[in-house]
Scaffold this motif. Structure first.
Motif, mmCIF file in Angstrom:
data_model
loop_
_atom_site.group_PDB
_atom_site.id
_atom_site.type_symbol
_atom_site.label_atom_id
_atom_site.label_comp_id
_atom_site.label_asym_id
_atom_site.label_seq_id
_atom_site.Cartn_x
_atom_site.Cartn_y
_atom_site.Cartn_z
ATOM 1 N N LYS A 299 -0.273 4.031 0.887
ATOM 2 C CA LYS A 299 -0.786 4.865 1.965
ATOM 3 C C LYS A 299 -0.124 4.546 3.305
ATOM 4 N N ILE B 29 -8.673 -2.915 2.763
ATOM 5 C CA ILE B 29 -9.384 -2.217 1.688
ATOM 6 C C ILE B 29 -9.342 -0.708 1.918
ATOM 7 N N ASN B 30 -9.514 -0.304 3.156
ATOM 8 C CA ASN B 30 -9.507 1.121 3.488
ATOM 9 C C ASN B 30 -8.137 1.745 3.230
ATOM 10 N N ASP B 31 -7.070 0.978 3.445
ATOM 11 C CA ASP B 31 -5.712 1.460 3.212
ATOM 12 C C ASP B 31 -5.240 1.213 1.782
ATOM 13 N N GLU B 32 -6.139 0.760 0.918
ATOM 14 C CA GLU B 32 -5.863 0.572 -0.512
ATOM 15 C C GLU B 32 -4.700 -0.396 -0.763
ATOM 16 N N TYR B 33 -4.731 -1.523 -0.074
ATOM 17 C CA TYR B 33 -3.704 -2.540 -0.289
ATOM 18 C C TYR B 33 -3.935 -3.255 -1.610
ATOM 19 N N ARG B 34 -2.817 -3.634 -2.236
ATOM 20 C CA ARG B 34 -2.853 -4.339 -3.513
ATOM 21 C C ARG B 34 -2.234 -5.719 -3.344
ATOM 22 N N HIS C 231 -6.240 -4.350 -6.359
ATOM 23 C CA HIS C 231 -6.703 -3.970 -5.030
ATOM 24 C C HIS C 231 -7.410 -5.134 -4.341
ATOM 25 N N TYR D 260 -18.012 -2.202 2.195
ATOM 26 C CA TYR D 260 -16.753 -2.745 1.693
ATOM 27 C C TYR D 260 -17.034 -3.979 0.849
ATOM 28 N N LEU E 153 -12.761 -2.796 -2.711
ATOM 29 C CA LEU E 153 -13.120 -1.384 -2.854
ATOM 30 C C LEU E 153 -14.237 -1.064 -1.883
ATOM 31 N N SER F 32 0.847 -1.191 0.000
ATOM 32 C CA SER F 32 0.000 0.000 0.000
ATOM 33 C C SER F 32 0.879 1.236 0.000
#
Length: 636
Positions: free
Chosen positions: A50, A119-124, A153, A168, A156, A48
């Motif tokens: 972020k 998901i909130n931290d936009e992990y891939r 991701h 989510y 989302l 991420s």
């Protein structure tokens, strides 16, 4: 200067041609696959931009094999936080598969919370097939082209079916595309592309669940588009069942195996990059040429004037750099520390030079994961012999006799400071249970490289350097120090040091933007030809700006140039750290305190290393300059 300009232009042209027409990856062997051969997909860390904290793929409750096997990883991969493991995603070469079920999980409160946080931290999610990382193709709206993003991701978040509440959703269906280049004669094929389109699908089935027999009603394996109903995404909530599925399609491609990384390495619009780098190099070269011409003309005039026998007495009465000849080589305060820092800078300079040569030759390409960091560590260790040699040679010139003490400080000072920062950061990352935390075994390996190889080599270099005859100064040093006259405000040490660091930083700050982007925004960096040119320009700029300011200082009858020459070019590290701070607030979206500490901690280490290497370049430039000019004039 004409020769220098032609040399740089030729090198630039060769690097452009090399990048434009070929991309060869030594040490990476191609693998041939025939129809029906098994293709094992491996999973890598979750990343991420972020949080900057990587996690293992199976830190989330994804369906896992009965036995999770770690792939062999080098030192650089471990330090980068890579955790490459096997998975349940298995293909057969050139045999499309539709709606394969990977597994089913039921979320409890803890698992649902973990998925939501990621998901909130936009992990891939990152995966690998035949050493190619998984990418998501994205069509550009303004251009008829495609860009690629590394990994997909985890999920989302957003509103659904008119609800105002944000929910989510997880990407549980993956549509893979494997691109291959076929050999017409042997019918074998090589993989040249690995793409995916992720979907969130609330799968449904009839009857009782059976991993092998249950047929999904939301998925038709006989249709071209296997996801029949994508209007119901899979929500992440406690007690929800999530079924993970995938498709795989094979597409023949004209891209050859040697060029398969081109799509990964052209993820951004590189026109601005090329233009900015060339523009920066030309400006710095022009300024360096002007400075060099002024310096040469001025020095030749001064030396000619001082050497005129008829005006010898008159010249001695004038103010100028010749008047301080009896003090210019007087050992500075804290000379031992200066020797240590100069030796460490030589070690860093050698590491950068050797590593960059290997990178230009292609041995440290992105396909060799962790290769760049591993090479830097190993080269740093073996450059310890040059660190010891350089520090002790300077120490003996200052009439020092305890070479073992200098060798020990050279071998431990910089690594000790970096280790303290590194251990603090590692403890914070370990507290977050991130895969970026360096395990104990790797810690032991790093300590062994330091004390088992680097320290002995520093002592060997110090012994060799101390056995050499001491460097003789071109002029004798007076017993009583000369009084330094009051200096103008612009010759104040703090002011001149801060001014001196601007030009070296200006030589690298554009390239620095792309380097920071590749590190902190998870992109590839590969233009090592340009980086090498920027490094050459940095060396030239550090040397020339330090020589100019040193010359002005000596003309003002201030002979305390030793430390100031080091700090003048080394102050560019301050601007580097300030730029890193600016980059943090303008380009990154880091919100967690631990992630911010992680970023500034590593940028502090990078700035400290930059200070050491640029300071050493400036010091040696002034050392050569002062010895040259004072050996060129006649002194009674």
């Amino acid at each position: 200067m004409a020769f220098l300009r032609s040399l740089v232009f030729s090198t630039l042209l060769l690097s452009l041609l090399h990048t434009a027409f070929s991309f060869y990856l030594p040490g990476v062997a191609p693998q041939d696959f025939f129809k029906g051969d098994v293709l094992q997909v491996k999973v890598n860390k979750l990343t991420s931009t972020k949080t900057q904290l990587p996690y293992s793929f199976y830190s989330l409750p994804y369906p896992a094999p009965k036995k999770i096997q770690d792939s062999a990883e080098n030192l650089g991969e471990v330090l980068r936080g890579d955790r490459i493991e096997n998975s349940l995603y298995v293909f057969k070469m050139r045999e499309p598969q539709m709606c394969n079920v990977v597994g089913k999980i039921k979320l409890d409160a803890k698992n649902a919370k973990e998925f939501k946080e990621k998901i909130n931290d936009e992990y891939r999610v990152n995966m690998i097939l035949d050493n190619l990382p998984l990418v998501v193709p994205i069509k550009r709206n303004d251009q008829d082209s495609t860009v690629y993003q590394l990994g997909f991701h985890v999920g989302l978040k957003g509103q659904y079916t008119g609800s105002k509440e944000e929910k989510y959703f997880i990407h549980n269906h993956l549509a893979f595309t494997v691109k291959y280049h076929r050999d017409v004669q042997t019918e074998s094929a090589r993989i040249v592309g690995f793409e995916v389109k992720p979907f969130s699908v609330k799968h449904e089935y009839d009857g009782k669940w059976d991993d092998k027999k249950t047929r999904l009603t939301t998925c038709d394996p006989h249709a071209k588009h296997t996801v029949v109903n994508n209007n119901s995404p899979q929500e992440v909530e406690e007690n929800k069942e999530i079924i993970f599925t995938y498709d795989v399609d094979f597409q023949e491609s004209d891209v050859k195996w040697a060029s398969r990384w081109d799509a990964y390495l052209l993820m951004n619009d590189d026109q601005i990059h090329w233009f900015s780098i060339v523009n920066s190099l030309m400006i710095v070269l022009f300024l360096s040429g002007m400075v060099a011409m002024i310096m040469l003309r001025t020095l030749y005039r001064d030396i000619a004037k001082y050497n005129e026998l008829e005006t010898q007495e008159e010249a001695q009465e004038e103010t100028g750099w010749k008047l301080v000849h009896g003090d210019v080589f007087r050992p500075p305060n804290n000379s031992d520390l200066l020797c240590v820092y100069v030796g460490t800078g030589v070690q860093f300079f050698g590491m950068i030079l050797v590593t960059m040569i290997f990178a230009i030759l292609g041995f440290l390409s992105p396909s060799n994961r962790g290769g760049l960091m591993t090479a830097m560590l190993l080269v740093w260790v073996f450059m310890g012999i040059f660190a010891g040699y350089s520090s002790t040679r300077l120490y003996k010139m200052f009439k020092g006799s305890e070479w073992k003490r200098i060798a020990l400080r050279t071998a431990t000072l910089f690594p000790a400071i970096v280790s303290v920062i590194f251990f603090i950061l590692n403890a914070l990352i370990w507290g977050q249970k991130s895969s970026g935390a360096v395990p104990f075994g790797t810690m032991f390996a790093l300590v062994f490289l330091w004390f088992g190889i680097s320290v002995p080599l520093v002592f060997v270099g110090s012994y060799i350097g101390f056995k050499k005859p001491a460097i003789e100064n071109p002029v004798k040093t007076n017993k009583i120090p000369r009084q330094i006259p009051e200096q103008a405000w612009y010759m104040n040490p703090a002011f001149s040091v801060l001014i001196g660091g601007i030009l070296p930083f200006g030589a690298v700050f554009i390239e620095l933007f792309f380097i920071l982007t590749s590190i902190w925004l998870n992109q590839f960096y590969y233009i090592f030809g340009f980086l090498f040119l920027v490094f050459i320009i940095l060396v030239v700029t550090c040397a020339e700006i330090t020589i100019v300011l040193c010359y002005f200082q000596l003309c003002s009858e201030d002979y305390l140039w030793w430390w100031r020459s080091y700090l003048t070019s080394g102050s560019s590290a301050l601007y580097l750290f300030l730029y890193a701070t600016f980059y943090f607030f303008t380009k990154l979206e880091i919100t967690k305190l631990v992630s911010a500490i992680f970023y500034f901690g590593y940028m502090l280490i990078a700035s400290y290393a930059f200070f050491v290497v640029t300071g050493t370049i400036g010091f040696y430039a002034c050392f050569w300059f002062t010895r040259l000019i004072y050996s060129s004039v006649k002194i009674d």
